[in-house]
Design a protein around this motif. Structure first.
Motif, PDB file in Angstrom:
ATOM      1  N   ASP A   1      55.802 -62.968  63.305  1.00  0.00           N
ATOM      2  CA  ASP A   1      56.216 -64.480  63.936  1.00  0.00           C
ATOM      3  C   ASP A   1      55.145 -64.869  64.750  1.00  0.00           C
ATOM      4  OD1 ASP A   1      57.669 -66.150  65.117  1.00  0.00           O
ATOM      5  OD2 ASP A   1      59.242 -64.800  66.159  1.00  0.00           O
ATOM      6  N   GLU A   2      55.081 -66.126  64.372  1.00  0.00           N
ATOM      7  CA  GLU A   2      53.977 -66.990  64.843  1.00  0.00           C
ATOM      8  C   GLU A   2      54.636 -68.333  65.248  1.00  0.00           C
ATOM      9  OE1 GLU A   2      50.637 -67.400  62.145  1.00  0.00           O
ATOM     10  OE2 GLU A   2      50.027 -65.226  62.061  1.00  0.00           O
ATOM     11  N   GLY A   3      54.989 -68.545  66.436  1.00  0.00           N
ATOM     12  CA  GLY A   3      55.688 -69.619  67.018  1.00  0.00           C
ATOM     13  C   GLY A   3      56.958 -69.749  66.283  1.00  0.00           C
ATOM     14  N   GLY A   4      57.573 -68.951  66.172  1.00  0.00           N
ATOM     15  CA  GLY A   4      59.129 -68.893  65.723  1.00  0.00           C
ATOM     16  C   GLY A   4      59.264 -68.835  64.395  1.00  0.00           C
ATOM     17  N   VAL A   5      58.120 -69.227  63.526  1.00  0.00           N
ATOM     18  CA  VAL A   5      58.087 -69.031  62.071  1.00  0.00           C
ATOM     19  C   VAL A   5      57.395 -67.805  61.545  1.00  0.00           C
ATOM     20  CG1 VAL A   5      57.094 -70.283  60.094  1.00  0.00           C
ATOM     21  CG2 VAL A   5      58.026 -71.715  62.127  1.00  0.00           C
ATOM     22  N   MET A   6      57.843 -66.930  60.702  1.00  0.00           N
ATOM     23  CA  MET A   6      57.439 -65.875  60.096  1.00  0.00           C
ATOM     24  C   MET A   6      56.532 -66.153  58.828  1.00  0.00           C
ATOM     25  SD  MET A   6      58.995 -63.599  61.666  1.00  0.00           S
ATOM     26  CE  MET A   6      58.627 -62.042  60.879  1.00  0.00           C
TER      27      MET A   6
ATOM     28  N   GLY B   1      50.367 -56.331  67.844  1.00  0.00           N
ATOM     29  CA  GLY B   1      51.786 -56.996  68.032  1.00  0.00           C
ATOM     30  C   GLY B   1      52.739 -56.386  67.218  1.00  0.00           C
ATOM     31  N   SER B   2      53.565 -57.342  67.126  1.00  0.00           N
ATOM     32  CA  SER B   2      54.974 -56.852  66.396  1.00  0.00           C
ATOM     33  C   SER B   2      54.806 -57.424  64.958  1.00  0.00           C
ATOM     34  CB  SER B   2      56.285 -57.526  66.938  1.00  0.00           C
ATOM     35  OG  SER B   2      56.405 -56.890  68.350  1.00  0.00           O
ATOM     36  N   TYR B   3      55.359 -56.502  64.059  1.00  0.00           N
ATOM     37  CA  TYR B   3      55.587 -56.938  62.608  1.00  0.00           C
ATOM     38  C   TYR B   3      56.817 -56.543  61.982  1.00  0.00           C
ATOM     39  CZ  TYR B   3      50.563 -57.373  62.868  1.00  0.00           C
ATOM     40  OH  TYR B   3      49.171 -57.941  63.335  1.00  0.00           O
ATOM     41  N   HIS B   4      57.116 -57.392  60.812  1.00  0.00           N
ATOM     42  CA  HIS B   4      58.491 -56.900  60.379  1.00  0.00           C
ATOM     43  C   HIS B   4      57.809 -56.432  58.672  1.00  0.00           C
ATOM     44  CE1 HIS B   4      62.585 -57.347  58.779  1.00  0.00           C
ATOM     45  NE2 HIS B   4      62.266 -58.040  57.887  1.00  0.00           N
ATOM     46  N   VAL B   5      58.411 -55.138  58.525  1.00  0.00           N
ATOM     47  CA  VAL B   5      57.925 -54.451  57.294  1.00  0.00           C
ATOM     48  C   VAL B   5      59.224 -54.547  56.251  1.00  0.00           C
ATOM     49  CG1 VAL B   5      56.901 -52.660  56.287  1.00  0.00           C
ATOM     50  CG2 VAL B   5      56.101 -53.429  58.498  1.00  0.00           C
ATOM     51  N   VAL B   6      58.843 -54.892  55.035  1.00  0.00           N
ATOM     52  CA  VAL B   6      59.826 -54.751  53.917  1.00  0.00           C
ATOM     53  C   VAL B   6      59.345 -53.829  52.905  1.00  0.00           C
ATOM     54  CG1 VAL B   6      61.182 -56.023  52.093  1.00  0.00           C
ATOM     55  CG2 VAL B   6      60.824 -57.016  54.370  1.00  0.00           C
ATOM     56  N   SER B   7      60.052 -52.620  52.694  1.00  0.00           N
ATOM     57  CA  SER B   7      59.418 -51.639  51.546  1.00  0.00           C
ATOM     58  C   SER B   7      60.461 -51.963  50.366  1.00  0.00           C
ATOM     59  CB  SER B   7      59.794 -50.378  52.148  1.00  0.00           C
ATOM     60  OG  SER B   7      59.314 -49.401  51.472  1.00  0.00           O
ATOM     61  N   ASN B   8      59.724 -52.092  49.278  1.00  0.00           N
ATOM     62  CA  ASN B   8      60.704 -52.238  47.932  1.00  0.00           C
ATOM     63  C   ASN B   8      60.314 -51.255  47.035  1.00  0.00           C
ATOM     64  OD1 ASN B   8      61.444 -55.061  48.113  1.00  0.00           O
ATOM     65  ND2 ASN B   8      59.376 -55.564  48.441  1.00  0.00           N
TER      66      ASN B   8
END
Length: 398
Positions: A262-267, A285-292
């Motif tokens: 998330d950078e300024g409200g935009v992923m 920092g914080s991260y969102h991880v998607v595993s496929n």
């Protein structure tokens, strides 16, 4: 008395006969090429006159003898031999530098050098220009001749502000502080060492460090007398991801990870198609991880935190299994080719729609409906997927 008169008559007759003998020669000379003017020239008289013993009557006018080959006789005038005709010098390829220096019509001819081009003579009364005084080479100043002594620059990198040194994996580059005409800074030195040491000329530089997806830059000045040491702070941490299906680890080629931040409200995507076990050097920092797992609906999403100076190991567990679909005319029979497939959820959502044979597919745990289209006819079957259980689903064409 009569004897003297007779002698006078004989002398007069001899003079008249001599005059007649000269006349044809004078006409011949006038008709020769290069003869100037009509009529005979008057005989020369006075001091310097000489007797011409050749059988010519008079003199030849014009300048033919001036541009032709020089004669061998000397003196103000020279006669032509009786056996030769004057050459037509206007059509003879004579070089001007073969003419001896002389005075022609009151004009002083220059001395011509046959070895080189025509050059105007230097007047004898013109004083020669003084030779230029030899220039003394300017002595360089001692400051320019003094050798430039390089000074060492020692670099280190730390995680955050806790002074924990980065053990490795840093790419160091040193650039000039001023850009060139293209706006680019010249690369001076580079190293992959954890704590490099460069020998640089005194001056200003830009030190740039890259640690994975983290970078930092700093202006430094190299003193001409003392060494320099600089520290760059890299607010970075490490992340290593791995995937599981139940208690088993699937092939690495079947699982991939995508990280966004998330950078300024935009992923914004930070890294894509990351394979299991790869060490990621990321800004803290914080991260969102998607595993496929596969390329269908077997996905897992998770949020995690990366701390500065720490390595985070994250494991993602999938609840899915691979499935193989076959259209047969009887159970266990051969597969019918030229078949198209559609896989639906119980709610009617399309998971996969293919034209032609459908290879092995990974599906999340749950219930599904498989629809097969072959030879203008449709066949279907409901089936279930259990975690970690690979199954072959047969649809009968009846």
């Amino acid at each position: 008395m009569g004897r003297f008169r007779h002698l006078a008559r004989l002398l007069a007759a001899s003079a008249f006969g001599a005059a007649l003998a000269w006349t044809p020669c004078a006409v011949t000379a006038q008709g020769a090429p290069g003869v100037g003017g009509g009529g005979m020239s008057a005989p020369r008289s006075g001091p310097g006159a000489r007797e011409d013993r050749r059988s010519f009557g008079g003199q030849i006018g014009g300048r033919m003898n001036l541009i032709g080959p020089p004669t061998t006789e000397t003196g103000p005038t020279s006669g032509l031999p009786a056996t030769e005709l004057p050459s037509n010098s206007m059509f003879t390829p004579e070089r001007l530098d073969r003419i001896a220096p002389s005075v022609i019509d009151g004009i002083k001819m220059p001395k011509l050098d046959p070895r080189g081009p025509l050059r105007a003579p230097r007047p004898a009364d013109m004083p020669a220009a003084p030779a230029p005084a030899p220039m003394e080479a300017a002595l360089p100043s001692p400051a320019l001749t003094a050798p430039v002594v390089k000074q060492p620059l020692a670099l280190t990198a730390t995680f955050g502000e806790n002074d924990a040194k980065v053990p490795g994996g840093v790419k160091w580059r040193v650039f000039t502080d001023q850009p060139d005409a293209n706006g680019e800074h010249l690369l001076v030195a580079e190293s992959n060492d954890a704590a490099p040491r460069f020998e640089l000329d005194p001056g200003n530089y830009i030190v740039h460090a890259v640690y994975g997806l983290v970078s930092a830059a700093k202006f430094v000045t190299i003193s001409p007398t003392t060494p320099s040491a600089q520290k760059l702070v890299l607010n970075a941490g490490g992340l290593r991801l791995s995937g599981f299906v139940g208690e088993h680890t699937p092939p690495d080629r079947d699982i991939s990870f995508t990280l966004s931040r998330d950078e300024g409200g935009v992923m914004h995507a930070v890294a894509e198609k990351v394979k299991p076990g790869v060490l990621l050097r990321l800004p803290a920092g914080s991260y969102h991880v998607v595993s496929n797992y596969g390329d269908a609906n077997a996905t897992v999403e998770v949020d995690l935190q990366v701390a500065a100076g720490k390595l985070t190991n994250a494991q993602v567990h999938h609840k899915a299994a691979p499935v193989t679909l076959r259209l047969v005319d009887r159970p266990g029979g051969p597969e019918l080719g030229d078949t198209s497939w559609t896989i639906l959820t119980p709610g009617g959502d399309v998971i996969r729609d293919s034209i032609g044979a459908l290879p092995k597919i990974v599906l999340a745990e749950g219930d599904y409906t498989a629809i097969a289209r072959h030879d203008g006819r449709m066949f279907q079957r409901n089936f279930a997927v259990k975690t970690g259980v690979e199954e072959a689903v047969e649809v009968e064409a009846r």
